[in-house]
Scaffold this motif. Sequence first.
Motif, PDB file in Angstrom:
ATOM      1  N   UNK A  97      -1.194  -6.006   3.908  1.00 27.34           N
ATOM      2  CA  UNK A  97      -2.231  -4.978   3.822  1.00 27.34           C
ATOM      3  C   UNK A  97      -3.231  -5.438   2.775  1.00 27.34           C
ATOM      4  N   UNK A  98      -4.501  -5.457   3.152  1.00 28.44           N
ATOM      5  CA  UNK A  98      -5.549  -5.915   2.227  1.00 28.44           C
ATOM      6  C   UNK A  98      -6.532  -4.802   1.926  1.00 28.44           C
ATOM      7  N   UNK A  99      -7.108  -4.908   0.755  1.00 29.42           N
ATOM      8  CA  UNK A  99      -8.152  -3.990   0.330  1.00 29.42           C
ATOM      9  C   UNK A  99      -9.177  -4.804  -0.446  1.00 29.42           C
ATOM     10  N   UNK A 100     -10.268  -4.187  -0.798  1.00 31.11           N
ATOM     11  CA  UNK A 100     -11.306  -4.854  -1.584  1.00 31.11           C
ATOM     12  C   UNK A 100     -11.299  -4.274  -2.986  1.00 31.11           C
ATOM     13  N   UNK A 101     -11.432  -5.146  -3.963  1.00 29.02           N
ATOM     14  CA  UNK A 101     -11.512  -4.726  -5.365  1.00 29.02           C
ATOM     15  C   UNK A 101     -12.837  -5.217  -5.937  1.00 29.02           C
ATOM     16  N   UNK A 102     -13.500  -4.349  -6.657  1.00 30.44           N
ATOM     17  CA  UNK A 102     -14.756  -4.719  -7.296  1.00 30.44           C
ATOM     18  C   UNK A 102     -14.430  -5.474  -8.585  1.00 30.44           C
ATOM     19  N   UNK A 103     -14.970  -6.688  -8.715  1.00 29.94           N
ATOM     20  CA  UNK A 103     -14.725  -7.522  -9.893  1.00 29.94           C
ATOM     21  C   UNK A 103     -16.059  -7.961 -10.488  1.00 29.94           C
ATOM     22  N   UNK A 104     -15.994  -8.357 -11.750  1.00 30.17           N
ATOM     23  CA  UNK A 104     -17.183  -8.826 -12.465  1.00 30.17           C
ATOM     24  C   UNK A 104     -16.941 -10.260 -12.916  1.00 30.17           C
ATOM     25  N   UNK A 105     -17.920 -11.142 -12.666  1.00 29.83           N
ATOM     26  CA  UNK A 105     -17.841 -12.536 -13.093  1.00 29.83           C
ATOM     27  C   UNK A 105     -18.762 -12.731 -14.285  1.00 29.83           C
TER      28      UNK A 105
END
Length: 134
Positions: A97-105
């Motif tokens: 099961x996949x989801x999207x996570x908001x990340x900062x570079x």
Amino acid sequence: MSSEKYIFIASVCVVAIFVSRSTAGPAPKVVNIEDVLNRTVCPFKVDIDINEDRVPRRIKMIRCAEQPNHWCRANAIPDHECCHHKHSNHEMECVEVRDKALVYYKSSDRTDYMDVTVGCTCMIGTVNTVHAGS
């Protein structure tokens, strides 16, 4: 504000909490990840994705184990009672099961969405059968 108004507001809050708790279903059972790691129909493994340039730096990935039926086989449970079997009109399979996570570079000063594997579960699907002569 008079003390009667405070008492009335407090009473309304208590009643609202009681009503919300009484209409909710039973609380789900909570188990630590270590306790269920390989006791599920679809065993999983936990990987940690680390990127020093990213916030959050560590992201836990929960993926399906390479041999999802090893627990079932080790405990003499027939394949048709575990996931990963085909029947005449449906099939069961362990899937991630996949989801999207908001990340900062940090280095590029940008945010982006990252695909994160959040679990492994047994899904039921229909079998697309092809009949001879159709």
